[in-house]
Write a protein that holds these residues in place. Structure first.
Motif, mmCIF file in Angstrom:
data_model
loop_
_atom_site.group_PDB
_atom_site.id
_atom_site.type_symbol
_atom_site.label_atom_id
_atom_site.label_comp_id
_atom_site.label_asym_id
_atom_site.label_seq_id
_atom_site.Cartn_x
_atom_site.Cartn_y
_atom_site.Cartn_z
ATOM 1 N N GLU A 1 0.834 -1.209 0.000
ATOM 2 C CA GLU A 1 0.000 0.000 0.000
ATOM 3 C C GLU A 1 0.866 1.255 0.000
ATOM 4 O O GLU A 1 0.621 2.188 -0.772
ATOM 5 C CB GLU A 1 -0.941 0.009 1.210
ATOM 6 C CG GLU A 1 -2.086 -0.967 1.083
ATOM 7 C CD GLU A 1 -2.924 -1.078 2.350
ATOM 8 O OE1 GLU A 1 -2.446 -0.715 3.455
ATOM 9 O OE2 GLU A 1 -4.069 -1.548 2.237
ATOM 10 N N ARG A 2 1.882 1.285 0.854
ATOM 11 C CA ARG A 2 2.763 2.459 0.936
ATOM 12 C C ARG A 2 3.583 2.648 -0.337
ATOM 13 O O ARG A 2 4.013 3.766 -0.631
ATOM 14 C CB ARG A 2 3.678 2.360 2.152
ATOM 15 C CG ARG A 2 2.926 2.600 3.432
ATOM 16 C CD ARG A 2 3.839 2.558 4.624
ATOM 17 N NE ARG A 2 3.096 2.889 5.833
ATOM 18 C CZ ARG A 2 3.556 2.729 7.045
ATOM 19 N NH1 ARG A 2 4.776 2.244 7.239
ATOM 20 N NH2 ARG A 2 2.825 3.051 8.083
ATOM 21 N N ALA A 3 3.829 1.569 -1.060
ATOM 22 C CA ALA A 3 4.569 1.660 -2.320
ATOM 23 C C ALA A 3 3.667 2.094 -3.474
ATOM 24 O O ALA A 3 4.150 2.293 -4.581
ATOM 25 C CB ALA A 3 5.235 0.329 -2.641
ATOM 26 N N GLY A 4 2.366 2.238 -3.207
ATOM 27 C CA GLY A 4 1.450 2.728 -4.232
ATOM 28 C C GLY A 4 0.638 1.668 -4.943
ATOM 29 O O GLY A 4 -0.142 1.975 -5.846
ATOM 30 N N PHE A 5 0.790 0.401 -4.576
ATOM 31 C CA PHE A 5 0.024 -0.673 -5.209
ATOM 32 C C PHE A 5 -1.446 -0.548 -4.829
ATOM 33 O O PHE A 5 -1.783 -0.024 -3.775
ATOM 34 C CB PHE A 5 0.529 -2.040 -4.743
ATOM 35 C CG PHE A 5 1.839 -2.467 -5.340
ATOM 36 C CD1 PHE A 5 1.889 -3.504 -6.253
ATOM 37 C CD2 PHE A 5 3.027 -1.857 -4.961
ATOM 38 C CE1 PHE A 5 3.100 -3.915 -6.789
ATOM 39 C CE2 PHE A 5 4.234 -2.261 -5.487
ATOM 40 C CZ PHE A 5 4.273 -3.294 -6.414
ATOM 41 N N ARG A 6 -2.295 -1.051 -5.703
ATOM 42 C CA ARG A 6 -3.724 -1.104 -5.385
ATOM 43 C C ARG A 6 -4.212 -2.537 -5.514
ATOM 44 O O ARG A 6 -3.688 -3.319 -6.309
ATOM 45 C CB ARG A 6 -4.531 -0.158 -6.258
ATOM 46 C CG ARG A 6 -4.447 -0.401 -7.714
ATOM 47 C CD ARG A 6 -5.148 0.732 -8.499
ATOM 48 N NE ARG A 6 -4.654 0.794 -9.837
ATOM 49 C CZ ARG A 6 -5.121 0.076 -10.856
ATOM 50 N NH1 ARG A 6 -6.101 -0.771 -10.661
ATOM 51 N NH2 ARG A 6 -4.603 0.188 -12.055
ATOM 52 N N ARG B 1 -4.057 -10.119 -4.932
ATOM 53 C CA ARG B 1 -3.183 -9.653 -6.005
ATOM 54 C C ARG B 1 -3.214 -8.131 -6.007
ATOM 55 O O ARG B 1 -4.253 -7.511 -6.128
ATOM 56 C CB ARG B 1 -3.670 -10.209 -7.341
ATOM 57 C CG ARG B 1 -3.033 -9.664 -8.572
ATOM 58 C CD ARG B 1 -1.843 -10.402 -9.145
ATOM 59 N NE ARG B 1 -1.576 -11.746 -8.790
ATOM 60 C CZ ARG B 1 -1.734 -12.807 -9.598
ATOM 61 N NH1 ARG B 1 -2.197 -12.660 -10.805
ATOM 62 N NH2 ARG B 1 -1.399 -14.007 -9.180
ATOM 63 N N TRP B 2 -2.040 -7.532 -5.812
ATOM 64 C CA TRP B 2 -1.867 -6.086 -5.812
ATOM 65 C C TRP B 2 -1.130 -5.694 -7.078
ATOM 66 O O TRP B 2 -0.280 -6.444 -7.558
ATOM 67 C CB TRP B 2 -1.075 -5.659 -4.577
ATOM 68 C CG TRP B 2 -1.828 -5.875 -3.296
ATOM 69 C CD1 TRP B 2 -2.023 -7.057 -2.634
ATOM 70 C CD2 TRP B 2 -2.498 -4.879 -2.533
ATOM 71 N NE1 TRP B 2 -2.771 -6.856 -1.500
ATOM 72 C CE2 TRP B 2 -3.071 -5.509 -1.414
ATOM 73 C CE3 TRP B 2 -2.662 -3.507 -2.683
ATOM 74 C CZ2 TRP B 2 -3.803 -4.829 -0.453
ATOM 75 C CZ3 TRP B 2 -3.373 -2.823 -1.718
ATOM 76 C CH2 TRP B 2 -3.946 -3.485 -0.622
ATOM 77 N N VAL B 3 -1.414 -4.528 -7.623
ATOM 78 C CA VAL B 3 -0.796 -4.104 -8.879
ATOM 79 C C VAL B 3 -0.373 -2.641 -8.806
ATOM 80 O O VAL B 3 -1.015 -1.826 -8.144
ATOM 81 C CB VAL B 3 -1.761 -4.336 -10.067
ATOM 82 C CG1 VAL B 3 -3.012 -3.477 -9.955
ATOM 83 C CG2 VAL B 3 -1.067 -4.103 -11.394
ATOM 84 N N LEU B 4 0.719 -2.353 -9.500
ATOM 85 C CA LEU B 4 1.201 -0.985 -9.666
ATOM 86 C C LEU B 4 1.709 -0.864 -11.087
ATOM 87 O O LEU B 4 2.522 -1.680 -11.520
ATOM 88 C CB LEU B 4 2.323 -0.662 -8.671
ATOM 89 C CG LEU B 4 2.932 0.747 -8.758
ATOM 90 C CD1 LEU B 4 1.901 1.819 -8.441
ATOM 91 C CD2 LEU B 4 4.126 0.857 -7.818
ATOM 92 N N ARG C 1 4.606 6.938 -11.801
ATOM 93 C CA ARG C 1 5.070 8.264 -12.235
ATOM 94 C C ARG C 1 4.120 9.349 -11.755
ATOM 95 O O ARG C 1 4.546 10.412 -11.299
ATOM 96 C CB ARG C 1 5.203 8.320 -13.757
ATOM 97 C CG ARG C 1 6.455 7.644 -14.287
ATOM 98 C CD ARG C 1 6.660 7.926 -15.762
ATOM 99 N NE ARG C 1 5.590 7.417 -16.602
ATOM 100 C CZ ARG C 1 5.542 6.194 -17.097
ATOM 101 N NH1 ARG C 1 6.515 5.329 -16.847
ATOM 102 N NH2 ARG C 1 4.535 5.819 -17.853
ATOM 103 N N ALA C 2 2.831 9.098 -11.837
ATOM 104 C CA ALA C 2 1.840 10.090 -11.396
ATOM 105 C C ALA C 2 1.967 10.363 -9.901
ATOM 106 O O ALA C 2 1.836 11.502 -9.461
ATOM 107 C CB ALA C 2 0.431 9.611 -11.737
ATOM 108 N N ALA C 3 2.248 9.332 -9.125
ATOM 109 C CA ALA C 3 2.382 9.499 -7.672
ATOM 110 C C ALA C 3 3.618 10.307 -7.309
ATOM 111 O O ALA C 3 3.640 10.972 -6.280
ATOM 112 C CB ALA C 3 2.441 8.133 -6.990
#
Length: 185
Positions: free
Chosen positions: A138-143, A163-166, A172-174
């Motif tokens: 979550e902190r790395a930006g995965f959803r 399954r989490w995805v980034l 880049r947007a983050a």
């Protein structure tokens, strides 16, 4: 080598074997049913052989200053066509767990995956009971993408995973500075 504020991440090497195996053994209770980390020299040799730099890359996490081994981060099952993606794996060792070192290392490896490897997408499978790993992704930006049942076999048993995805685009947007907003009055 990827250098962060508190950790340095570098490719795993044969010279890491002895310390890695000792720490993995000491971390059996922490890792039990959550991740696989080699606990013998033979297992470490097989683990190391997986990382060919094309289909998989493996890293160790070391603390800046002391050089103590704190964890591992891998990108596995890399596919290059038609989409460029890989699966992220990570884990910490009991002696240094709970300090956010692996989380920092994951963010460094995510940047490496998108900027240096040129991947378009990273996925991570996390067991629903593993709150620490959920926090890392979550902190790395995965959803959260899906929750496939019995997705991965660990310790001879099929286990549920999320399954989490980034995507590179989302990462880049983050990182872009967000415009300042003024509160409504």
């Amino acid at each position: 080598m990827l250098v962060g504020t508190r950790v340095t991440v570098r490719p795993v090497a044969a010279e890491d074997g002895a310390a890695f195996v000792v720490l993995a053994r000491q971390s059996l209770r922490l890792h039990r049913h959550l991740i696989y980390a080699p606990t013998t020299a033979t297992e470490f040799g097989r683990y190391l052989a997986r990382f060919d730099g094309v289909a998989a890359v493996g890293f160790v996490v070391r603390l800046n200053g002391s050089g103590e081994l704190a964890g591992l981060v891998n990108i596995n099952d890399i596919t290059w066509t038609p989409e460029r993606r890989g699966f992220l794996g990570f884990g910490g060792f009991a002696a240094t767990s709970g300090h956010g070192y692996v989380g920092e290392a994951v963010r460094l490896v995510v940047r490496y995956a998108f900027e240096d490897l040129g991947l378009d997408r990273l996925e991570a499978d996390v067991q629903p009971v593993n709150a620490a790993s959920r926090k890392v992704v979550e902190r790395a930006g995965f959803r959260l993408l899906a929750s496939p049942p019995k997705a991965i076999r660990i310790d001879g048993e099929w286990r549920d995973h999320e399954r989490w995805v980034l995507t590179a685009e989302d990462a880049r947007a983050a990182e872009r500075p967000q415009p300042e907003t003024t509160p409504d009055r």
